[in-house]
Design an enzyme around this catalytic site. Structure first.
Site, PDB file in Angstrom:
ATOM      1  CG  ASP A 100      -1.627   1.200   1.325  1.00  0.00           C
ATOM      2  OD1 ASP A 100      -2.213   1.727   0.679  1.00  0.00           O
ATOM      3  OD2 ASP A 100      -2.028   1.650   2.613  1.00  0.00           O
ATOM      4  CB  SER A 101       0.231   4.721  -0.951  1.00  0.00           C
ATOM      5  OG  SER A 101      -1.003   4.883  -0.219  1.00  0.00           O
ATOM      6  N   GLY A 131      -2.644   9.013  -3.722  1.00  0.00           N
ATOM      7  CA  GLY A 131      -3.948   9.583  -4.202  1.00  0.00           C
ATOM      8  C   GLY A 131      -3.971  10.752  -4.876  1.00  0.00           C
ATOM      9  CB  CYS A 155      -2.971   0.845  -2.238  1.00  0.00           C
ATOM     10  SG  CYS A 155      -2.692   2.556  -2.789  1.00  0.00           S
ATOM     11  CG  ASN A 156      -9.467   0.939  -3.451  1.00  0.00           C
ATOM     12  OD1 ASN A 156     -10.057   0.369  -4.101  1.00  0.00           O
ATOM     13  ND2 ASN A 156      -9.211   0.945  -1.940  1.00  0.00           N
ATOM     14  CD  GLU A 205      -3.172   8.853   7.247  1.00  0.00           C
ATOM     15  OE1 GLU A 205      -2.397   9.641   7.413  1.00  0.00           O
ATOM     16  OE2 GLU A 205      -2.943   7.575   6.782  1.00  0.00           O
ATOM     17  CB  CYS A 215     -10.086   4.915  -0.069  1.00  0.00           C
ATOM     18  SG  CYS A 215      -8.472   5.469   0.848  1.00  0.00           S
ATOM     19  CB  THR A 216      -7.211   0.351   2.540  1.00  0.00           C
ATOM     20  OG1 THR A 216      -6.005   1.355   2.018  1.00  0.00           O
ATOM     21  CG2 THR A 216      -7.170  -0.847   1.550  1.00  0.00           C
ATOM     22  CG  HIS A 217      -7.133   5.701   5.088  1.00  0.00           C
ATOM     23  ND1 HIS A 217      -6.051   5.121   4.398  1.00  0.00           N
ATOM     24  CD2 HIS A 217      -6.514   6.457   5.915  1.00  0.00           C
ATOM     25  CE1 HIS A 217      -5.001   5.280   4.584  1.00  0.00           C
ATOM     26  NE2 HIS A 217      -5.174   6.354   5.830  1.00  0.00           N
TER      27      HIS A 217
END
Lengths: 269, 269
Positions: free
Chosen positions: A13-14, A46, A76-77, A156, A188-190
């Site tokens: 992922d980023s 992104g 990561c999308n 975050e 988005c993984t968040h």
């Protein structure tokens, strides 16, 4: 069973968001070894250009392939949206799983009215990758995509239930609600961390959490390729990041849902 | 007057925010040539570790020194907070201006009750750099610092007057207002774009915009070193960035306040 079965799954992922996919993989595939790379020195991707994202992504894949992974999971999308084809070329015969494919297929199974919404970063939305993945299976599905760049920093910051986050989500979901989509891909993984709040703001919409569907797709791909690890030993988890910033442990553990150990720093590029 | 007077001023930032300083420099010093570097491929710095920020910053300084700049302007609070000393060492005798020094001195001139607030990124706040810069001049000044990580993405989203931004600012300013500071340093080059909203939310507090004070400090330093450009030719402006993402032009021009031309891409590291 080949020698490859004991090799780790490479997940990347980023930044730290991909740890939600690692968490789902640990639950779905408890015997698999995992090596994770998060590009925390250059996060977020992104809002960056396609060329830059592709260049950075291929550096990560190169790093993971040096660890002799048996499969790659693009957690990561943005990376999946932009660099999937190039990653597949690098990977050769190795299975490559993408959060976008998994999310698209899960949404198609879920929707009743064939009308799917996607929320994601600007780059993911502009890439049109979800629409392509969905239309490959069903060209008649209507898709409404919405870039939601503020949701990553809100997660975050840990404002998961904050009034500011609620208003932001409400603003972003307006076109989705007005257009009567019945299924919303959290692209988005968040975003899975905002599920409780989103369920309140969009109670009639089914939310697709691609971390779970990606873990399921990975299990199927490994099984199909006869690559599942049959060992009953404790699995080995390794976490590499390109930067260890302040509060990394706290934020990372929020995503992973357990304590983060064995973190190593590795600069790429 | 030496040969150096025609050389450009080197201005740098982790991304586009430093263009607010360029804008102030163009107005204050209209005959100076300027070369700008924004590390848009690795932005933001404010949530990353000190080591990483220092490493990236020295790469930028190295790049600017190859352009034979006559002075360096650190137009990023995070870089100034973390890497100022190392940059000064690299620069040798060349003047090095920092948004933090300029902001600290302007705040000291402004405050009546000797009680100054600072809003900035997490890394800038944790570095304690503003407190050090202020206390070097007046050890009795009280300082209240507040990390405001959501303000950068809100500005980049262009929600300068949005209700979400207002609530976020209100939340972040609560301790500042409760503590009766009379002067607030906008400790990040993105924040001047939020001045109208902040004036509404904190009408009795003086806002210190370090882009203007940095331009003034640069003018004084160049004059002192006898380095002002006496040429009446049209100045030359060059903009280098490490990535040119979507909407770069739009966002960049919002900060610069005029059209952005001659942008070149240059990857570092």
């Amino acid at each position: 069973m080949s020698q490859s079965n004991h090799k780790p799954i490479g997940v990347f992922d980023s930044g730290v968001g991909g740890l939600t996919v690692v968490r789902a993989l640990m639950e779905r595939l408890p015997h698999e070894n995992i090596v994770y790379f998060g590009d925390t020195a250059r996060v977020p991707y992104g809002t960056k250009s396609r060329n830059t994202i592709e260049e950075f992504s291929l550096q990560i894949v190169d790093f993971l392939m040096q660890h002799e992974v048996k499969a790659l999971v693009i957690a990561c999308n943005t990376i999946a949206a932009v660099a999937y084809k190039r990653i597949q070329q690098m990977a050769g015969n190795m299975p490559v799983l993408s959060v976008i494919d998994a999310g698209a297929q899960a949404a198609l199974k879920t929707t009743q009215n064939n009308h799917i919404g996607v929320i994601a970063t600007s780059t993911t939305v502009n890439s049109n990758a979800y629409a392509r993945a969905i239309h490959a299976h069903n060209p008649d599905t209507r898709i409404l995509s919405q870039a939601t760049p503020l949701l990553v920093p809100l997660v975050e910051e840990g404002w998961l239930e904050h009034e500011v986050t609620r208003l932001t989500v409400r603003e972003y979901l307006k076109p989705i609600l007005a257009d009567h989509v019945d299924t919303l891909i959290l692209g988005c993984t968040h975003f899975p961390l905002l599920k409780p709040l989103m369920k309140q703001e969009a109670p009639n919409i089914e939310l697709v959490d691609s971390s779970i569907t990606t873990a399921e797709a990975t299990a199927q791909a490994l099984s199909h390729a006869n690559l599942l690890n049959q060992s009953q030993q404790m699995p080995d988890y390794r976490f590499y990041v390109s930067d260890i910033p302040l509060r990394f442990q706290t934020i990372g553990e929020r995503f992973l849902g357990r304590s983060l150990e064995q973190i190593e720093m590795m600069r790429l590029g």
